[in-house]
Design a protein around this motif. Structure first.
Motif, PDB file in Angstrom:
ATOM      1  N   SER A 213      46.850   4.054 -37.822  1.00 36.19           N
ATOM      2  CA  SER A 213      48.142   3.688 -37.231  1.00 36.19           C
ATOM      3  C   SER A 213      49.078   4.860 -37.448  1.00 36.19           C
ATOM      4  N   ILE A 214      49.506   5.423 -36.354  1.00 36.51           N
ATOM      5  CA  ILE A 214      50.292   6.667 -36.430  1.00 36.51           C
ATOM      6  C   ILE A 214      51.674   6.415 -35.847  1.00 36.51           C
ATOM      7  N   ILE A 215      52.694   6.828 -36.580  1.00 41.25           N
ATOM      8  CA  ILE A 215      54.056   6.800 -36.026  1.00 41.25           C
ATOM      9  C   ILE A 215      54.325   8.210 -35.519  1.00 41.25           C
ATOM     10  N   LEU A 216      54.458   8.293 -34.220  1.00 38.05           N
ATOM     11  CA  LEU A 216      54.582   9.595 -33.563  1.00 38.05           C
ATOM     12  C   LEU A 216      56.024   9.801 -33.117  1.00 38.05           C
ATOM     13  N   LYS A 217      56.541  10.993 -33.326  1.00 39.99           N
ATOM     14  CA  LYS A 217      57.896  11.326 -32.864  1.00 39.99           C
ATOM     15  C   LYS A 217      57.769  12.294 -31.704  1.00 39.99           C
TER      16      LYS A 217
ATOM     17  N   GLU B 163      62.000  10.190 -29.595  1.00 37.80           N
ATOM     18  CA  GLU B 163      61.541   8.843 -29.254  1.00 37.80           C
ATOM     19  C   GLU B 163      60.445   8.493 -30.273  1.00 37.80           C
ATOM     20  N   THR B 164      60.369   7.237 -30.658  1.00 31.97           N
ATOM     21  CA  THR B 164      59.352   6.840 -31.641  1.00 31.97           C
ATOM     22  C   THR B 164      58.251   6.060 -30.943  1.00 31.97           C
ATOM     23  N   LYS B 165      57.010   6.439 -31.241  1.00 34.09           N
ATOM     24  CA  LYS B 165      55.864   5.679 -30.700  1.00 34.09           C
ATOM     25  C   LYS B 165      55.009   5.192 -31.853  1.00 34.09           C
ATOM     26  N   HIS B 166      54.427   4.029 -31.678  1.00 36.29           N
ATOM     27  CA  HIS B 166      53.428   3.577 -32.641  1.00 36.29           C
ATOM     28  C   HIS B 166      52.068   3.632 -31.957  1.00 36.29           C
ATOM     29  N   VAL B 167      51.159   4.423 -32.513  1.00 43.34           N
ATOM     30  CA  VAL B 167      49.826   4.568 -31.931  1.00 43.34           C
ATOM     31  C   VAL B 167      48.824   3.815 -32.809  1.00 43.34           C
ATOM     32  N   HIS B 168      48.085   2.886 -32.222  1.00 43.37           N
ATOM     33  CA  HIS B 168      47.014   2.193 -32.936  1.00 43.37           C
ATOM     34  C   HIS B 168      45.694   2.736 -32.394  1.00 43.37           C
TER      35      HIS B 168
END
Ligand code: NAD
Length: 484
Positions: free
Chosen positions: A130-134, A464-469
């Motif tokens: 689980s990655i929080i991507l900026k 912008e913040t993304k959550h990558v699963h």
């Protein structure tokens, strides 16, 4: 004539150029190109095209380009400071400091942009990440006012670029000339990453705010225009960052160092002729200290040197235009007609009829319902009010619809703790007003704005913040009943 800077090209535009004025002498200092919708469209297209590769440019390369802006500004510090003084009227001494500070801001975000990252968070299963991507937002419209044309632009431009966005800059009409002169500091960027577009707020400003390819509006200016932008931006749900007007209170407790408080009041009230968003615009003093503090403030005010910003001795410099001066004078006249005392100032200095000067003004006997206590004055006027105690000062301070900055003078740590927790302002100063810090977030509450500039928060605004699963081992066999 200074031209617009669109996709690394000098653009003259189809409209007649406008004249830039020195507010201290009323003389023309230059001409600048005036843009319209065609140029606005070109600027957005250029920024959109440049975004594709700029967002993928390694942060270290972006950092090197930001450091280069800082280097060029320092190399031209005196020249840039003179231009800022000529067009804004502001003190040359202060402007030298602001050029250096702007250079520091580019250096700061160059490094922050290299180090800032998302994070990894625990996943439901060991085969997953689980990655929080900026990621950058896209094309940013940076719309700035005239009072600090370089500094307030830098606070947007440096973090926006460091985060990987491209930018269309829209300066205020009164400071378009100096802003167009900044193109020389951006020549080493790829075409379209930075664009400088002049034009009226109602035309090109509105166009940028409603353009579907502009994904973020970073705005500093009046609350009225900020509200309009917020409504306009709602259609496309654009990111908005709003730094707006204020009505900053100063509370002086009887236990404070009154001499320091008096000096602070006149500095915070009259710096840049009161044309600072965080100017002190209301002073509340505990009644035991009132007459002593008021006397000191009046004496210090009478001794201030009023004059052009090019004279390094000038302490109170001109206002930007006669219209702004009239607005200030109207508030003073209305207050006086309703019973306020003008203890000093309240007029154009008799020896400075040329230029847009206004004497620093101290008012007493003001009431909370007067316009000068309710609405932003944005000029050199200090209303000084006696209050029974700290509690009354707090309640009056918080009664404003604005919440930008606030200052307390006291020697009592318990008051400081209560104050910092309950005062409704984004920028809180204790015993030292109006001091900003590149690493400390700046911004307002209530009608003074949304979002923060500077510090980590100032970079976060442009991401912008993304959550990558991510299921690394190829997925489950049964999504309907994952427990089987
Ligand atoms: P303004 O709101 O009139 O203009 C600011 C900018 O917005 C200018 O570039 C203008 O051309 C543009 N604009 C105007 N109408 C527009 C529209 N419809 N759409 C898009 N853009 C539009 O403000 P000003 O007179 O240039 O500056 C003074 C104000 O700025 C004061 O209220 C002051 O408190 C505020 N200010 C706030 C901060 C802060 O950090 N909170 C800092 C400095 C100044």
């Amino acid at each position: 004539m200074r031209k617009m800077w669109i996709s690394s090209r000098q653009v003259a535009g189809n409209k007649l150029p406008l004249k830039a004025l020195d507010p201290a002498t009323e003389e023309v200092i230059g001409e600048f190109a005036w843009g319209g919708l065609k140029e606005a469209d070109e600027a957005v297209i250029a920024a959109k095209e440049a975004f594709t590769s700029w967002r993928r440019t390694p942060a270290s390369e972006r950092a090197a380009m930001l450091h280069e802006v800082a280097r060029k500004m320092r190399a031209n510090l005196d020249e840039l400071a003179v231009e800022l003084t000529l067009e804004t009227g502001r003190s040359i001494r202060k402007n030298r400091g602001y050029v250096e500070w702007s250079a520091q801001c580019f250096d700061y975000y160059a490094e922050l942009g290299r180090h800032y990252r998302g994070r990894l968070i625990p996943s439901p299963e060991s085969s997953q990440l689980s990655i929080i991507l900026k990621v950058p937002i896209g094309v940013v419209a940076a719309i700035v006012p005239w009072n600090y044309p370089l500094l307030l632009l830098t606070w947007k431009l440096a973090p926006a670029l460091a985060a990987g966005n491209t930018v269309v800059i829209k300066p205020a009409t009164n400071t378009s000339w100096v802003t167009l002169g900044l193109a020389q500091y951006f020549e080493h960027f790829p075409p379209g990453v930075i664009n400088i577009l002049t034009g009226s707020g109602g035309e090109v400003g509105d166009y940028l705010v409603t353009h579907p390819d502009v994904r973020m509006i970073a705005f500093t200016g009046s609350t009225e225009v900020g509200q309009h932008i917020m409504r306009q931006a709602a259609n496309d749900m654009k990111h908005i960052h709003l730094e707006l007007g204020g009505k900053d209170p100063l509370i002086v407790c009887a236990d404070a160092d009154l001499n320091a408080a008096a000096h602070a009041a006149i500095w915070g009230g009259f710096l840049n002729a009161g044309q600072v968003c965080t100017s002190i615009e209301r002073v509340y003093v505990e009644e035991e200290a009132y007459s002593e503090l008021l006397d000191s403030i009046v004496q210090l005010t009478r001794n201030l040197v009023i004059g052009p910003g090019m004279n390094p001795e000038s302490e109170v410099t001109p206002m930007i235009r006669p219209g702004e001066r009239e607005k200030v004078d109207d508030q003073v006249r209305m207050a006086s007609a309703s019973g306020a005392n003008i203890l000093t100032g309240g007029r154009v200095p008799p020896n400075l009829q040329k230029g847009f000067f206004y004497e620093p003004t101290v008012l007493s006997e003001v009431r909370e319902d007067m316009l000068v206590m309710q609405e932003e004055t944005f000029g050199p006027v200090l209303p000084v009010v006696s209050v029974k105690n700290f509690a009354e000062a707090m309640s009056r301070s918080n009664s404003s619809k604005y919440g930008l900055g606030a200052t307390l003078f006291t020697s009592d740590a318990r008051k400081v703790k209560y104050y910092m927790e309950t005062i409704e302002a984004g920028n809180v100063w204790v015993n030292d007003p109006l001091i900003d810090n590149l690493a400390g977030p700046f911004g307002g509450m209530k009608r003074s704005g949304i979002g923060r500039e500077l510090g980590m928060e100032g970079l976060e605004e442009f991401l912008e913040t993304k959550h990558v699963h991510w299921e690394i081992e190829g997925g489950k066999k049964n999504w309907w009943y994952p427990w089987e």
